[in-house]
Design an enzyme around this catalytic site. Structure first.
Site, PDB file in Angstrom:
ATOM      1  N   ASN A 131      13.306   0.625  -3.117  1.00 41.86           N
ATOM      2  CA  ASN A 131      13.021  -0.695  -2.246  1.00 41.86           C
ATOM      3  C   ASN A 131      12.225  -0.403  -1.161  1.00 41.86           C
ATOM      4  OD1 ASN A 131      13.347  -2.873  -0.613  1.00 41.86           O
ATOM      5  ND2 ASN A 131      14.951  -3.730  -1.905  1.00 41.86           N
ATOM      6  N   HIS A 190      11.581  -2.115   3.827  1.00 43.51           N
ATOM      7  CA  HIS A 190      11.528  -1.535   5.212  1.00 43.51           C
ATOM      8  C   HIS A 190      10.340  -0.844   5.524  1.00 43.51           C
ATOM      9  CE1 HIS A 190      15.310  -3.755   5.490  1.00 43.51           C
ATOM     10  NE2 HIS A 190      15.969  -2.909   4.993  1.00 43.51           N
ATOM     11  N   HIS A 206      11.266  -7.445  -2.228  1.00 44.23           N
ATOM     12  CA  HIS A 206      11.970  -8.797  -2.058  1.00 44.23           C
ATOM     13  C   HIS A 206      10.964  -9.713  -1.183  1.00 44.23           C
ATOM     14  CE1 HIS A 206      15.885 -11.218  -1.020  1.00 44.23           C
ATOM     15  NE2 HIS A 206      14.631 -11.956  -1.461  1.00 44.23           N
ATOM     16  N   ARG A 257      10.885 -12.594   0.463  1.00 44.63           N
ATOM     17  CA  ARG A 257      11.677 -13.530   1.296  1.00 44.63           C
ATOM     18  C   ARG A 257      10.879 -14.771   1.386  1.00 44.63           C
ATOM     19  NH1 ARG A 257      16.827 -11.142   2.717  1.00 44.63           N
ATOM     20  NH2 ARG A 257      17.221 -13.428   3.470  1.00 44.63           N
ATOM     21  N   ARG A 287       9.638 -12.051   6.073  1.00 47.68           N
ATOM     22  CA  ARG A 287      10.051 -11.288   7.242  1.00 47.68           C
ATOM     23  C   ARG A 287       9.516  -9.801   7.008  1.00 47.68           C
ATOM     24  NH1 ARG A 287      16.683 -11.011   6.995  1.00 47.68           N
ATOM     25  NH2 ARG A 287      16.374 -13.122   7.055  1.00 47.68           N
ATOM     26  N   GLU A 346      12.272  -8.863  -6.601  1.00 50.44           N
ATOM     27  CA  GLU A 346      13.675  -9.489  -6.251  1.00 50.44           C
ATOM     28  C   GLU A 346      13.200 -11.138  -5.787  1.00 50.44           C
ATOM     29  OE1 GLU A 346      15.597  -7.425  -3.042  1.00 50.44           O
ATOM     30  OE2 GLU A 346      16.077  -5.821  -4.314  1.00 50.44           O
ATOM     31  N   THR A 368      20.560  -9.170   2.006  1.00 49.02           N
ATOM     32  CA  THR A 368      21.172 -10.002   1.121  1.00 49.02           C
ATOM     33  C   THR A 368      22.754  -9.769   1.363  1.00 49.02           C
ATOM     34  OG1 THR A 368      19.292  -9.354  -0.239  1.00 49.02           O
ATOM     35  CG2 THR A 368      21.061 -10.559  -1.425  1.00 49.02           C
ATOM     36  N   GLU A 389      22.538  -6.542 -11.673  1.00 45.72           N
ATOM     37  CA  GLU A 389      22.646  -5.580 -10.976  1.00 45.72           C
ATOM     38  C   GLU A 389      23.750  -5.671 -10.067  1.00 45.72           C
ATOM     39  OE1 GLU A 389      18.960  -4.782  -8.800  1.00 45.72           O
ATOM     40  OE2 GLU A 389      20.205  -4.027  -6.861  1.00 45.72           O
ATOM     41  N   HIS A 420      22.485  -1.671  -3.494  1.00 46.39           N
ATOM     42  CA  HIS A 420      22.828  -2.133  -1.921  1.00 46.39           C
ATOM     43  C   HIS A 420      23.871  -1.346  -1.420  1.00 46.39           C
ATOM     44  CE1 HIS A 420      22.220  -5.724   0.597  1.00 46.39           C
ATOM     45  NE2 HIS A 420      23.085  -5.336   1.308  1.00 46.39           N
TER      46      HIS A 420
HETATM   47  N1  PXP Z   1      19.441  -4.651  -4.567  1.00 40.50           N
HETATM   48  C1  PXP Z   1      19.000  -5.858  -4.044  1.00 40.50           C
HETATM   49  C2  PXP Z   1      19.380  -6.808  -4.848  1.00 40.50           C
HETATM   50  C3  PXP Z   1      18.853  -5.787  -2.640  1.00 40.50           C
HETATM   51  O1  PXP Z   1      18.772  -7.397  -2.366  1.00 40.50           O
HETATM   52  C4  PXP Z   1      18.752  -4.763  -1.991  1.00 40.50           C
HETATM   53  C5  PXP Z   1      18.447  -5.056  -0.496  1.00 40.50           C
HETATM   54  O2  PXP Z   1      17.086  -5.679  -0.291  1.00 40.50           O
HETATM   55  C6  PXP Z   1      18.628  -3.522  -2.536  1.00 40.50           C
HETATM   56  C7  PXP Z   1      19.182  -3.361  -3.620  1.00 40.50           C
HETATM   57  C8  PXP Z   1      18.776  -2.209  -1.615  1.00 40.50           C
HETATM   58  O3  PXP Z   1      19.593  -2.177  -0.493  1.00 40.50           O
HETATM   59  P1  PXP Z   1      19.306  -1.313   0.519  1.00 40.50           P
HETATM   60  O4  PXP Z   1      18.535  -1.379   1.339  1.00 40.50           O
HETATM   61  O5  PXP Z   1      20.912  -1.335   1.166  1.00 40.50           O
HETATM   62  O6  PXP Z   1      19.420   0.453  -0.224  1.00 40.50           O
END
Ligand code: PXP
Length: 243
Positions: free
Chosen positions: A6, A9, A49, A51, A55, A76, A107, A157, A196
């Site tokens: 992901n 960031h 994602h 959003r 952001r 996402e 999330t 998931e 997550h």
């Molecule tokens: N899976 C989903 C559905 C999420 O919303 C997120 C956070 O955006 C992640 C995985 C990744 O989480 P993390 O950034 O904590 O690894």
């Protein structure tokens, strides 16, 4: 077990400085370059994602990623009219439907599929008719797994945040919830993924949850990338995942 990185960031960092000048040649770090570095390091997919408040990831990011990604794009999304229309134009390989609240930092909690199945059903059907595989991001709760299976999605998931944030004495309890939800998902013929809060420490436990096929990991990998580079951070996670 496969890894979806992901990269939200990476965009968070770019937005901190260049939110109003995205097309400026100085607008770094580049999202497409980040995705490609992850793929070269062995990631099996890229997750973003988009959003409602934009952001981090922006509309042009997802369009460019769709054209450049050679593994697969996991999109996402919250179940809104606007984002659904974007997904149907974009045609990502996978969609993961998530709950979304404006005030949250990230999330929080899984999608309440039991409560929202009526609203979810038509969106799921439209996505699947367009050839997109649909996953639902849910808490590791048997009722949610069953409701997801009834809706006919390809995957769930499991939200690993409660496990990741649990204090030591509650970790076993949260781990067992993941195990039970995963086993039920497999029995219900769902692909079971997780994500997550997974990091380089708790992955040693998460990887023991039976049946998990794909992990989506963002924050820990992008954080480590600051010190060792993105490719190295992805390879370290792949090694940790697969022992
Ligand atoms: N899976 C989903 C559905 C999420 O919303 C997120 C956070 O955006 C992640 C995985 C990744 O989480 P993390 O950034 O904590 O690894």
């Amino acid at each position: 077990m496969k890894l979806g990185v992901n990269i939200d960031h990476v965009a968070t960092l770019r937005q901190a400085r260049y939110a109003s000048m995205l097309d400026h040649p100085n607008a770094e770090p580049g999202i497409v370059e980040a995705a490609s570095a992850c793929e070269r390091a062995g990631a099996h997919g890229i997750t973003v994602h988009l959003r409602a408040d934009r952001r981090h990831i922006q509309d042009q990011d997802v369009r460019r990623l769709r054209d450049s990604i050679v593994t697969k794009l996991n999109f996402e999304m919250g179940n809104t009219k606007e984002i659904l229309a974007i997904a149907l134009r974009l045609l990502p390989d996978d969609v993961c439907m998530v709950p979304e609240h404006r005030q949250e930092i990230t999330t929080e909690g899984g999608l309440d599929v039991v409560k929202h199945r009526k609203e979810l059903k038509p969106s799921i059907q439209r996505l699947q008719s367009a050839g997109i595989r649909v996953s639902l991001f849910i808490d590791p709760d048997p009722d949610q797994v069953e409701a997801a299976a009834e809706l006919g999605v390809e995957a769930v998931e499991l939200h690993t945040g409660a496990f990741a944030n649990a204090l030591k004495h509650l970790q076993t309890f949260e781990y067992e919830r993941l195990v039970e939800a995963s086993q039920l998902g497999v029995r219900s013929r769902l692909q079971v993924n997780a994500g997550h809060g997974i990091n380089y420490v708790n992955i040693a436990i998460i990887r023991q949850v039976p049946g998990l096929r794909e992990l989506n990991i963002g924050h820990a990998i992008v954080s480590r990338a600051i010190f060792v580079g993105l490719g190295h951070a992805v390879r370290d996670m792949l090694d940790a995942m697969n022992g």
